[in-house]
Design a protein around this motif. Structure first.
Motif, PDB file in Angstrom:
ATOM      1  N   VAL A  47       0.846  -1.200   0.000  1.00 35.20           N
ATOM      2  CA  VAL A  47       0.000   0.000   0.000  1.00 35.20           C
ATOM      3  C   VAL A  47       0.879   1.248   0.000  1.00 35.20           C
ATOM      4  N   PHE A  48       1.913   1.272   0.838  1.00 33.16           N
ATOM      5  CA  PHE A  48       2.792   2.440   0.890  1.00 33.16           C
ATOM      6  C   PHE A  48       3.545   2.629  -0.420  1.00 33.16           C
ATOM      7  N   ALA A  49       3.925   1.537  -1.067  1.00 36.33           N
ATOM      8  CA  ALA A  49       4.582   1.651  -2.378  1.00 36.33           C
ATOM      9  C   ALA A  49       3.631   2.273  -3.396  1.00 36.33           C
ATOM     10  N   ALA A  50       2.361   1.870  -3.341  1.00 36.46           N
ATOM     11  CA  ALA A  50       1.377   2.450  -4.261  1.00 36.46           C
ATOM     12  C   ALA A  50       1.173   3.934  -3.965  1.00 36.46           C
ATOM     13  N   ILE A  51       1.125   4.301  -2.680  1.00 33.98           N
ATOM     14  CA  ILE A  51       0.966   5.712  -2.314  1.00 33.98           C
ATOM     15  C   ILE A  51       2.182   6.507  -2.786  1.00 33.98           C
ATOM     16  N   ASP A  52       3.382   5.953  -2.585  1.00 38.79           N
ATOM     17  CA  ASP A  52       4.600   6.619  -3.072  1.00 38.79           C
ATOM     18  C   ASP A  52       4.496   6.892  -4.570  1.00 38.79           C
ATOM     19  N   ALA A  53       4.123   5.863  -5.299  1.00 39.28           N
ATOM     20  CA  ALA A  53       4.077   5.979  -6.755  1.00 39.28           C
ATOM     21  C   ALA A  53       2.968   6.926  -7.213  1.00 39.28           C
ATOM     22  N   LEU A  54       1.788   6.806  -6.614  1.00 40.38           N
ATOM     23  CA  LEU A  54       0.694   7.690  -6.999  1.00 40.38           C
ATOM     24  C   LEU A  54       0.978   9.132  -6.598  1.00 40.38           C
ATOM     25  N   GLY A  55       1.670   9.321  -5.485  1.00 37.07           N
ATOM     26  CA  GLY A  55       2.079  10.666  -5.092  1.00 37.07           C
ATOM     27  C   GLY A  55       3.013  11.277  -6.112  1.00 37.07           C
ATOM     28  N   LYS A  56       3.936  10.467  -6.611  1.00 40.68           N
ATOM     29  CA  LYS A  56       4.855  10.968  -7.634  1.00 40.68           C
ATOM     30  C   LYS A  56       4.108  11.298  -8.922  1.00 40.68           C
ATOM     31  N   LEU A  57       3.147  10.459  -9.250  1.00 39.18           N
ATOM     32  CA  LEU A  57       2.376  10.647 -10.476  1.00 39.18           C
ATOM     33  C   LEU A  57       1.476  11.883 -10.412  1.00 39.18           C
ATOM     34  N   PRO A  62       7.399  17.796 -10.147  1.00 40.13           N
ATOM     35  CA  PRO A  62       8.064  16.524 -10.409  1.00 40.13           C
ATOM     36  C   PRO A  62       9.350  16.334  -9.601  1.00 40.13           C
ATOM     37  N   LYS A  63       9.875  17.397  -9.016  1.00 33.58           N
ATOM     38  CA  LYS A  63      11.101  17.293  -8.223  1.00 33.58           C
ATOM     39  C   LYS A  63      10.829  17.338  -6.718  1.00 33.58           C
ATOM     40  N   ALA A  64       9.571  17.256  -6.320  1.00 33.12           N
ATOM     41  CA  ALA A  64       9.225  17.271  -4.897  1.00 33.12           C
ATOM     42  C   ALA A  64       9.832  16.054  -4.214  1.00 33.12           C
ATOM     43  N   PRO A  65      10.286  16.208  -2.972  1.00 31.60           N
ATOM     44  CA  PRO A  65      10.849  15.062  -2.253  1.00 31.60           C
ATOM     45  C   PRO A  65       9.778  14.016  -1.946  1.00 31.60           C
ATOM     46  N   PRO A  66      10.181  12.768  -1.743  1.00 32.33           N
ATOM     47  CA  PRO A  66       9.214  11.680  -1.532  1.00 32.33           C
ATOM     48  C   PRO A  66       8.227  11.931  -0.398  1.00 32.33           C
ATOM     49  N   GLY A  67       8.684  12.451   0.733  1.00 27.25           N
ATOM     50  CA  GLY A  67       7.777  12.690   1.855  1.00 27.25           C
ATOM     51  C   GLY A  67       6.695  13.693   1.520  1.00 27.25           C
ATOM     52  N   GLU A  68       7.040  14.708   0.773  1.00 21.73           N
ATOM     53  CA  GLU A  68       6.063  15.720   0.362  1.00 21.73           C
ATOM     54  C   GLU A  68       5.033  15.112  -0.580  1.00 21.73           C
ATOM     55  N   ARG A  69       5.494  14.304  -1.529  1.00 22.58           N
ATOM     56  CA  ARG A  69       4.568  13.664  -2.475  1.00 22.58           C
ATOM     57  C   ARG A  69       3.635  12.702  -1.745  1.00 22.58           C
ATOM     58  N   PHE A  70       4.199  11.935  -0.810  1.00 19.74           N
ATOM     59  CA  PHE A  70       3.433  10.963  -0.035  1.00 19.74           C
ATOM     60  C   PHE A  70       2.326  11.674   0.739  1.00 19.74           C
ATOM     61  N   ARG A  71       2.690  12.733   1.468  1.00 20.16           N
ATOM     62  CA  ARG A  71       1.721  13.474   2.279  1.00 20.16           C
ATOM     63  C   ARG A  71       0.652  14.143   1.398  1.00 20.16           C
ATOM     64  N   GLN A  72       1.074  14.686   0.268  1.00 20.65           N
ATOM     65  CA  GLN A  72       0.123  15.349  -0.632  1.00 20.65           C
ATOM     66  C   GLN A  72      -0.910  14.344  -1.138  1.00 20.65           C
ATOM     67  N   PHE A  73      -0.467  13.131  -1.468  1.00 19.71           N
ATOM     68  CA  PHE A  73      -1.423  12.136  -1.939  1.00 19.71           C
ATOM     69  C   PHE A  73      -2.377  11.736  -0.817  1.00 19.71           C
TER      70      PHE A  73
END
Length: 129
Positions: A47-57, A62-73
Motif C-alpha cells: 500500500v505504501f509503495a502504491a501511495i509513493d508511486a501515486l504521489g509521484k504521479l 516533479p522534483k518534490a521530495p518523496p515525503g512531500e509527495r506521499f503526504r500530498q497524496f
C-alpha cells in the motif's frame, strides 16, 4: 487544439493508463493473495509503495521530495489521512527500514474491535487496520 498538443495529451494518458495497469497487476492483485493478507507488514509495504508511486504521479512538482509527495497524496484521501500523514510517513519509513522489528511488535499487540489510524502501545505507534 493543435496536433502536437493532442499527441502530448494522448501520450501522457497512455503512460498513466499503463502505470495504473501496472499498479493493478503488481499491487492490487497481490493484496488479494492469501499469502499477502496473512502479513500485515507485506500488505502495508505494498500500500505504501502504491501511495509513493501515486504521489509521484499526481504531485504538481516533479522534483518534490518523496515525503512531500506521499503526504500530498494522503491529503486527497480525506481529512483523517491528512491529520495522520506525518505518522503514516513515519510508519512507512519504519517498515521500509526496520521491518523485522515492527513485524515482531505488531504480532504481539492485542487490539480489540475495529481500530484504524489509532495510536497503540506505550510507544504510541500508529495502528493501521
Amino acid at each position: 487544439m493543435n496536433d502536437s498538443a493532442n499527441s502530448c495529451n494522448d501520450d501522457g494518458k497512455a503512460k498513466i493508463d499503463a502505470y495504473l495497469d501496472l499498479v493493478e497487476a503488481r499491487v492490487f492483485r497481490a493484496l488479494a493473495s492469501d499469502a499477502v493478507q496473512q502479513s500485515c507488514s507485506t500488505t502495508l509495504l505494498l500500500v505504501f509503495a502504491a501511495i509513493d508511486a501515486l504521489g509521484k504521479l499526481t504531485h504538481p512538482n516533479p522534483k518534490a521530495p518523496p515525503g512531500e509527495r506521499f503526504r500530498q497524496f494522503l491529503e486527497s484521501l480525506g481529512a483523517r489521512y491528512k491529520e495522520r500523514s506525518d505518522e503514516l510517513w513515519n510508519l512507512r519509513n519504519a517498515l521500509v527500514h526496520n521491518l523485522i522489528n515492527i513485524e515482531s511488535y505488531l504480532s504481539s499487540v492485542k487490539v480489540e474491535g475495529w481500530t484504524h489510524l489509532e495510536s497503540v502501545g506505550p510507544e504510541g505507534l500508529l495502528y493501521v487496520n
